[in-house]
Design an enzyme around this catalytic site. Structure first.
Site, PDB file in Angstrom:
ATOM      1  N   ASN A  10       3.000 -30.271  24.275  1.00  0.00           N
ATOM      2  CA  ASN A  10       3.918 -31.019  23.295  1.00  0.00           C
ATOM      3  C   ASN A  10       4.792 -32.204  23.881  1.00  0.00           C
ATOM      4  O   ASN A  10       5.589 -32.271  24.682  1.00  0.00           O
ATOM      5  CB  ASN A  10       4.883 -30.142  22.525  1.00  0.00           C
ATOM      6  CG  ASN A  10       6.186 -30.774  21.925  1.00  0.00           C
ATOM      7  OD1 ASN A  10       5.816 -31.907  21.275  1.00  0.00           O
ATOM      8  ND2 ASN A  10       7.048 -30.195  21.516  1.00  0.00           N
ATOM      9  N   LYS A  12       6.016 -34.450  22.716  1.00  0.00           N
ATOM     10  CA  LYS A  12       7.334 -35.242  22.070  1.00  0.00           C
ATOM     11  C   LYS A  12       7.189 -36.463  21.783  1.00  0.00           C
ATOM     12  O   LYS A  12       5.989 -37.083  21.509  1.00  0.00           O
ATOM     13  CB  LYS A  12       8.387 -34.562  22.933  1.00  0.00           C
ATOM     14  CG  LYS A  12       8.660 -33.236  23.204  1.00  0.00           C
ATOM     15  CD  LYS A  12       9.839 -32.654  23.745  1.00  0.00           C
ATOM     16  CE  LYS A  12       9.859 -31.397  24.277  1.00  0.00           C
ATOM     17  NZ  LYS A  12      11.114 -30.696  24.221  1.00  0.00           N
ATOM     18  N   HIS A  94       9.706 -26.954  15.189  1.00  0.00           N
ATOM     19  CA  HIS A  94      10.104 -27.154  16.400  1.00  0.00           C
ATOM     20  C   HIS A  94      11.520 -27.072  16.223  1.00  0.00           C
ATOM     21  O   HIS A  94      12.078 -27.622  15.489  1.00  0.00           O
ATOM     22  CB  HIS A  94       9.408 -28.481  17.282  1.00  0.00           C
ATOM     23  CG  HIS A  94       9.783 -28.325  18.740  1.00  0.00           C
ATOM     24  ND1 HIS A  94      10.981 -28.825  18.995  1.00  0.00           N
ATOM     25  CD2 HIS A  94       9.163 -28.053  19.563  1.00  0.00           C
ATOM     26  CE1 HIS A  94      10.965 -28.434  20.442  1.00  0.00           C
ATOM     27  NE2 HIS A  94       9.741 -28.226  20.682  1.00  0.00           N
ATOM     28  N   GLU A  96      13.856 -28.872  17.746  1.00  0.00           N
ATOM     29  CA  GLU A  96      14.533 -30.092  17.579  1.00  0.00           C
ATOM     30  C   GLU A  96      14.336 -30.716  16.378  1.00  0.00           C
ATOM     31  O   GLU A  96      15.138 -31.481  15.956  1.00  0.00           O
ATOM     32  CB  GLU A  96      13.481 -31.297  18.705  1.00  0.00           C
ATOM     33  CG  GLU A  96      13.729 -30.721  20.137  1.00  0.00           C
ATOM     34  CD  GLU A  96      12.871 -31.158  21.154  1.00  0.00           C
ATOM     35  OE1 GLU A  96      11.814 -31.793  20.899  1.00  0.00           O
ATOM     36  OE2 GLU A  96      12.668 -30.647  22.529  1.00  0.00           O
ATOM     37  N   GLU A 165      10.263 -19.931  21.133  1.00  0.00           N
ATOM     38  CA  GLU A 165      10.746 -21.011  22.155  1.00  0.00           C
ATOM     39  C   GLU A 165      12.103 -20.881  22.287  1.00  0.00           C
ATOM     40  O   GLU A 165      12.964 -21.299  21.161  1.00  0.00           O
ATOM     41  CB  GLU A 165      10.357 -22.443  21.688  1.00  0.00           C
ATOM     42  CG  GLU A 165       9.010 -22.825  21.847  1.00  0.00           C
ATOM     43  CD  GLU A 165       8.551 -24.045  21.798  1.00  0.00           C
ATOM     44  OE1 GLU A 165       7.951 -24.473  22.929  1.00  0.00           O
ATOM     45  OE2 GLU A 165       9.236 -24.949  21.010  1.00  0.00           O
ATOM     46  N   GLY A 171      13.596 -27.559  27.699  1.00  0.00           N
ATOM     47  CA  GLY A 171      13.833 -28.816  28.360  1.00  0.00           C
ATOM     48  C   GLY A 171      15.166 -28.761  29.281  1.00  0.00           C
ATOM     49  O   GLY A 171      15.879 -29.595  29.794  1.00  0.00           O
ATOM     50  N   SER A 209      10.408 -24.465  29.379  1.00  0.00           N
ATOM     51  CA  SER A 209      10.634 -24.646  30.581  1.00  0.00           C
ATOM     52  C   SER A 209       9.348 -24.182  31.388  1.00  0.00           C
ATOM     53  O   SER A 209       9.797 -23.480  32.495  1.00  0.00           O
ATOM     54  CB  SER A 209      11.787 -24.438  31.424  1.00  0.00           C
ATOM     55  OG  SER A 209      12.764 -25.475  30.836  1.00  0.00           O
TER      56      SER A 209
END
Ligand code: PEP
Length: 247
Positions: A10, A12, A94, A96, A165, A171, A209
């Protein structure tokens, strides 16, 4: 797990024409992989990604799609358009997007439905925040997120990929332990099992991560069928090493 591991990068909101060319060339040069490998890139880079990968067994996809078929939705990109660019996958839900764009469980489910309608495999992300984990709500949160998708897709649920996730691991350099991740994956598999007889054939990916030094331990868990890789998917050597850790 009897099927091949699936490893998805991904990117991003990262990339540039020269950086993409270098990264894609390195991923191609790293073959063969035992795992199935894909990259989910920003919309404007789909075309060059398709050119770079179309003669290979590496697949590509996008990071979001609209829940609408077409119309006056400025700034949105439809699943039909992604299909025209040869996408095999699209990430939906996701964390985010859930956090910064207020995407609800139902909107995520509607996006997954639209993806399937246009022959894309949605990679549906679920996961708890740190506050939810500390309040012992992990199971309830991921079950709630998953059940909206199960309810909306019905028997088609077997056609999606799930990505667990934990938000606190994305991250942050803080990875769920293989045992922590396996616990949630087993719970998700059980929930899917109640909805489809094909739950054992489905891919449930772990994301958060994942790095070359923890990938193999995560992928060796019985219910972890691969990974969704953020930061490490931008570093060619790291992503290739993670892909090689797949089976
Ligand atoms: C992600 O964005 O899906 C992700 C897992 O990111 P990272 O690997 O950087 O934690």
């Amino acid at each position: 797990m009897s099927h091949r591991t699936l490893i998805v990068g991904n990117w991003k909101m990262h990339g540039s024409h020269p950086a993409n060319a270098e990264l894609l060339a390195a991923i191609v040069a790293g073959r063969p992989y035992l795992a199935d490998v894909a990259v989910c890139v920003p919309f404007p880079y789909l075309s060059e990604t398709a050119v770079a990968l179309s003669a290979t067994d590496i697949r590509w996809g996008a990071q979001d799609c609209s829940a609408h078929e077409q119309g006056a939705y400025t700034g949105e990109v439809s699943a039909a358009m992604l299909h025209e660019f040869g996408c095999r996958f699209v990430i939906v839900g996701h964390s985010e997007r859930r956090a910064y764009h207020a995407e609800s469980d139902q909107l995520v489910a509607d996006k997954a439905r639209m993806a399937l309608k246009h022959n894309l495999t949605p990679i549906v992300c679920v996961g708890e925040t740190l506050a939810e984990r500390e309040a012992d709500q992990t199971d309830a949160v991921v079950k709630r997120q998953m059940s909206a998708v199960i309810h909306t897709l019905g028997h088609c649920i077997s056609q999606i990929v799930v990505a667990y996730e934990p938000v606190w691991a994305i991250g942050t350099g803080r990875t769920a332990t293989p045992e922590q991740a396996q616990g949630v994956h087993a719970l998700l598999r059980l929930q899917l099992h109640a909805a489809t007889s094909k739950s054992n054939d489905m891919h449930i990916l772990y994301g958060g991560s994942v790095k070359p030094d923890n990938a193999a331990a995560l992928f060796s868990q019985p219910d972890i069928d691969g990974g969704l890789i953020g930061g490490a998917s931008l570093k060619a050597a790291d992503f290739v090493a993670i892909c090689r850790a797949g089976r």
